[in-house]
Enzyme design. Structure first.
Site, PDB file in Angstrom:
ATOM      1  N   SER A 333       0.863  -1.254   0.135  1.00 38.31           N
ATOM      2  CA  SER A 333       0.091  -0.071   0.058  1.00 38.31           C
ATOM      3  C   SER A 333       0.880   1.155   0.063  1.00 38.31           C
ATOM      4  O   SER A 333       1.770   1.259   0.627  1.00 38.31           O
ATOM      5  CB  SER A 333      -0.896  -0.081   1.365  1.00 38.31           C
ATOM      6  OG  SER A 333      -1.767  -1.066   1.213  1.00 38.31           O
ATOM      7  N   HIS A 431      -7.438  -0.900   5.916  1.00 41.56           N
ATOM      8  CA  HIS A 431      -6.915  -2.086   6.004  1.00 41.56           C
ATOM      9  C   HIS A 431      -7.141  -2.583   7.460  1.00 41.56           C
ATOM     10  O   HIS A 431      -7.342  -3.676   7.787  1.00 41.56           O
ATOM     11  CB  HIS A 431      -5.680  -2.376   5.668  1.00 41.56           C
ATOM     12  CG  HIS A 431      -5.369  -2.264   3.998  1.00 41.56           C
ATOM     13  ND1 HIS A 431      -5.853  -3.378   3.306  1.00 41.56           N
ATOM     14  CD2 HIS A 431      -4.967  -1.265   3.151  1.00 41.56           C
ATOM     15  CE1 HIS A 431      -5.667  -3.002   1.928  1.00 41.56           C
ATOM     16  NE2 HIS A 431      -5.188  -1.796   1.968  1.00 41.56           N
TER      17      HIS A 431
END
Length: 501
Positions: A333, A431
């Site tokens: 990410s 997340h």
């Protein structure tokens, strides 16, 4: 002779003056005419708004007739949609304000029923429940029925998604009625876009060209460069999935890109760069991990409607079905906002005269030596300039010197910086809500100009240990506890020891 020339000059001057006066008068009339035309047009549009809303927003049926009233003609919904699309941005704002204020909840009716509910306390349950149901019905805004009817005409759902995108863009926080309209619309969209009504679709090179083009356009994390790039992203050792909805055919709602790798990737260059195995056959023995390297929501009007977390869960099940031996699931990410936060922290240190607290003495000596800046504020300013321009990436010495400092600062930004007790960074928050573990920070993981500008080239893996995701998600959402690995916690400890922001 002289007097003749004087008279000629005087006549010329007078003529010029009269010409300018006439021109000024004409210009004034033109401005007045334009203003008058604009005013008349505004009044006409305003009157058209009121007339259209009276026609298309039907009165709320009585409680007894709520299930028996015939639906309005479909032409009403079509007329509303056509009229709204014809408006300019400022007119849309006025139109939505009028819709939300004049055609919302009947507050007097709701107040009367609320008082009646208080009077029924102590009576039998059936009476109380009936009054509660009446009160609940009275809290329905009139425009809710219109929105529901619009969703049933061709293109209506997409229209409402775009309408909510306009509401979000118009910054409606100052208007309680507009906030209520946004809340009502979000609630309806959440029902219509329930995960059970969505279709999971794998995008391949054989998918329709229009879909591939939209996938390219919507990619928000790692921009697609060309057709070869998109071919690679849907080819061997890659997967691309999207949620679609029957009411919006050909329109991907949220898109997830996955890389199939031997180990958990620690840089994006090896995933998004072009390489020679574009048409190679996949070797199952080389596929041990699934890396979620990009997830993009394509519809601004679906902001706040949970789609991305469900997409990841569905994709995990798909991949487990295709590769039963696969046990490693992780994101790679970006860290948007880290560089901006860091610049703010450096500015605060400069203001407070605490530059020495950010880096160790050895790290400062390296910065001073490479930049030839004197200790203190000049060295701090040199560091700020380096980070803002990414010039430091060209110096191996600076890269080595800044790595420990930037890594521990980034770890703290992800783990320690909070908004209302949750992670400040939006990607981390996403997340962590899904139950992932903040697993590993990766140095020089994205050396593209965008990666350097956003996060000094650092990326992070959020790892999904499938047996722990439910527990982690509950701990984060309920108690704001972040599950992090030893590497991340070690960097956080170094920050707490070395830095005092």
């Amino acid at each position: 002779m002289a007097s003749f020339h004087l008279r000629t000059a005087a006549r010329s001057l007078l003529k010029s003056y009269r010409h300018r006066a006439v021109l000024k008068t004409v210009q004034g009339l033109r401005v007045w005419e334009l203003r008058n035309m604009y005013l008349c047009t505004s009044i006409a549009v305003h009157n058209s708004m009121e007339e259209l809303l009276r026609k298309t927003v039907a009165p709320l049926p009585t409680y007894e007739m709520r299930d028996k009233s015939p639906p309005p003609p479909e032409s009403n919904s079509m007329e509303f949609m056509h009229f709204y699309k014809s408006l300019e941005k400022e007119q849309k704002l006025e139109f939505l304000e009028k819709l939300s204020y004049d055609f919302g909840v009947d507050h007097r009716w709701a107040s009367d029923l609320a008082a009646k509910l208080l009077d029924t306390q102590g009576r039998e349950a059936a009476t109380i429940l009936q009054v509660e149901d009446r009160l609940r019905y009275s809290l329905t805004p009139r425009y809710r029925q219109l929105l529901t009817h619009i969703s049933k005409v061709p293109g209506g759902v997409k229209f409402l998604v775009d309408l909510r995108a306009d509401l979000i863009e118009l910054k409606i926080s100052d208007s309680p009625h507009m906030r209520d309209l946004n809340s009502t619309l979000k609630s309806l969209l959440s029902e219509w876009f329930s995960v059970g009504l969505l279709r999971l679709e794998r995008i391949t090179w054989q998918s329709p060209c229009e879909i591939l083009q939209k996938i390219s356009q919507y990619e928000a994390v790692h921009p697609v460069r060309n057709w070869t790039d998109i071919k690679r992203r849907v080819g061997p050792y890659r997967r691309c999935y999207a949620f679609t909805h029957a009411s919006m055919p050909g329109e991907p709602l949220v898109v997830l890109h996955v890389a199939l790798t031997e180990d958990i990737a620690n840089n994006i260059q090896g995933i998004v760069r072009e390489f020679s195995t574009l048409d190679a056959d996949e070797d199952v023995n080389k596929i041990n991990a699934a890396i979620f390297y990009s997830i993009s929501s394509t519809q601004a009007g679906l902001q706040g409607v949970e789609l991305g977390n469900y997409l990841i869960k569905r994709v995990v099940r798909e991949l487990q079905s295709e590769f039963p031996h696969m046990a490693q699931f992780s994101s790679l990410s970006p860290i948007p906002g880290f560089s901006l936060w860091l610049q703010g922290a450096l500015g605060q240190l400069k203001k407070e005269g605490r530059a020495i607290e950010l880096l160790s003495e050895q790290e400062w000596r390296e910065v001073e030596d490479v930049t030839r800046a004197v200790p203190g504020t000049p060295a701090l300013e040199a560091l700020r300039r380096l980070i803002s321009t990414s010039e430091w990436i060209r110096s191996d010495r600076l890269v080595r010197a800044l790595e420990p400092a930037l890594m521990r600062l980034c770890a703290w930004y992800l783990y320690g910086e909070k908004r209302r007790g949750y992670a400040l960074n939006p990607v981390a928050n996403f997340h962590l809500q899904n139950g992932a573990t903040m697993w590993r920070l990766n140095w020089q993981a994205d050396t593209s100009p965008r990666g350097m500008a956003n996060s000094c080239g650092i990326m992070v893996n959020y790892r999904y240990f499938l047996q722990e995701t439910s527990t982690n998600s509950a701990a984060y959402l309920q108690n704001k506890v972040i599950k992090a690995s030893e590497q991340v916690m070690g960097l956080v400890s170094q920050f707490q020891k070395n830095s005092k922001l």
